[in-house]
Design a protein around this motif. Sequence first.
Motif, mmCIF file in Angstrom:
data_model
loop_
_atom_site.group_PDB
_atom_site.id
_atom_site.type_symbol
_atom_site.label_atom_id
_atom_site.label_comp_id
_atom_site.label_asym_id
_atom_site.label_seq_id
_atom_site.Cartn_x
_atom_site.Cartn_y
_atom_site.Cartn_z
ATOM 1 N N SER A 147 0.847 -1.195 0.000
ATOM 2 C CA SER A 147 0.000 0.000 0.000
ATOM 3 C C SER A 147 0.878 1.239 0.000
ATOM 4 O O SER A 147 1.885 1.295 0.724
ATOM 5 N N GLU A 219 -12.837 2.012 -8.336
ATOM 6 C CA GLU A 219 -11.759 1.841 -7.348
ATOM 7 C C GLU A 219 -10.783 0.756 -7.764
ATOM 8 O O GLU A 219 -9.604 0.822 -7.441
ATOM 9 N N GLN A 220 -11.274 -0.251 -8.478
ATOM 10 C CA GLN A 220 -10.422 -1.413 -8.757
ATOM 11 C C GLN A 220 -10.266 -1.655 -10.262
ATOM 12 O O GLN A 220 -11.249 -1.724 -10.999
ATOM 13 N N SER A 222 -7.672 -4.235 -12.928
ATOM 14 C CA SER A 222 -6.780 -5.391 -12.820
ATOM 15 C C SER A 222 -6.111 -5.692 -14.147
ATOM 16 O O SER A 222 -6.660 -5.423 -15.217
ATOM 17 N N VAL A 233 -4.178 -6.907 -9.028
ATOM 18 C CA VAL A 233 -5.343 -6.124 -8.623
ATOM 19 C C VAL A 233 -4.864 -4.797 -8.052
ATOM 20 O O VAL A 233 -4.067 -4.756 -7.105
ATOM 21 N N THR A 235 -6.063 -1.271 -6.440
ATOM 22 C CA THR A 235 -7.178 -0.617 -5.763
ATOM 23 C C THR A 235 -6.774 0.807 -5.420
ATOM 24 O O THR A 235 -5.748 1.025 -4.757
ATOM 25 N N GLN A 237 -7.814 4.764 -3.935
ATOM 26 C CA GLN A 237 -8.710 5.585 -3.114
ATOM 27 C C GLN A 237 -8.278 7.036 -3.250
ATOM 28 O O GLN A 237 -7.093 7.339 -3.418
ATOM 29 N N THR A 271 -2.459 5.763 -10.699
ATOM 30 C CA THR A 271 -3.538 6.227 -9.835
ATOM 31 C C THR A 271 -3.389 7.736 -9.713
ATOM 32 O O THR A 271 -2.360 8.221 -9.234
ATOM 33 N N LYS A 292 -3.285 0.361 -3.619
ATOM 34 C CA LYS A 292 -2.980 -0.947 -3.029
ATOM 35 C C LYS A 292 -2.752 -1.929 -4.171
ATOM 36 O O LYS A 292 -3.531 -1.984 -5.125
#
Length: 298
Positions: A147, A219-220, A222, A233, A235, A237, A271, A292
């Motif tokens: 993370s 949010e996700q 892959s 994966v 993720t 935020q 991200t 993450k």
Amino acid sequence: MSTPKVESEKHGELNCWRITSDTAELLVAQQGAQVLSYQRLGEPPLLWLSEQAIFKQGKSVRAGVPVCWPWFGNLKRNPSAVQAMYGAEEAPAHGLVRGRDWQLLGIDSSGDSVRIEFTLPDTQGNLPGWPHNVELTLTIVMAEQLSITLSSYNLDNVPVTISQALHSYFAVSDVREVKVEGVDSLAYIETLADWEQRQQQGALGFAGETDRIYLQAPEQLSIVDPAWNRRVVITAQGSSTAVIWNPWTERAAELPDMADDGWQRMLCIETANVWDDVVTLAPGATHSLSLKIDSEQL
């Protein structure tokens, strides 16, 4: 379960730390607070480190997760509110913090988990051409997943507007054989076709240079990689934009820190807070952008 091992290393001109647990290994540079590589033991790497990476002070390494802040990409392509924050003539790509040494606040382990925390005091009024006062911290946690959280806290008495990204380079077996899931039906900006807005149909595969900003991203996302029998994966935020980039053959050949065929082994899914997703911090406000990274077998 043994306590993770922390070793100081020098790569070229850069101070780094290698953290090894029973299950994974992480390499982090002081410059840019940049994660350079991440690999679970016995598996292919999750983050890509260029075979021709240049470890030079003042130059972001082509690897891992560079931090783009307080703007992303070309400043002139940013919204006017982001441009207005900066007063110098020359605006380096991807902001002002990638090539600076951050201050390590600590490396702490608990069980098989390691937490690394950095701050960059320069962002509190000492970035050339950017006279704002924002406390910037980056926290990395290596546990069952990796993370990374970038937090901006506005200490000014006026609002501050930023764009930013965790510019992740993921390792893949062969980018021509992988697909990105989670983007079906999303609107995106096609930067290679005069920044047109288009709509994605199905999963994203790769057959040429790719540079897209996906809007209202979930949010996700892959990466499905059949040759390595895994799904990576990702993720996010604090973000609703994702930038997906691969330079392909011609662009890779122009990059001195990437092998001519290096594009085959990497894929950037960044991200981000860009385009219509930039962040305006009111006085006293904090925004956290986090990522993450996990993987599972197909």
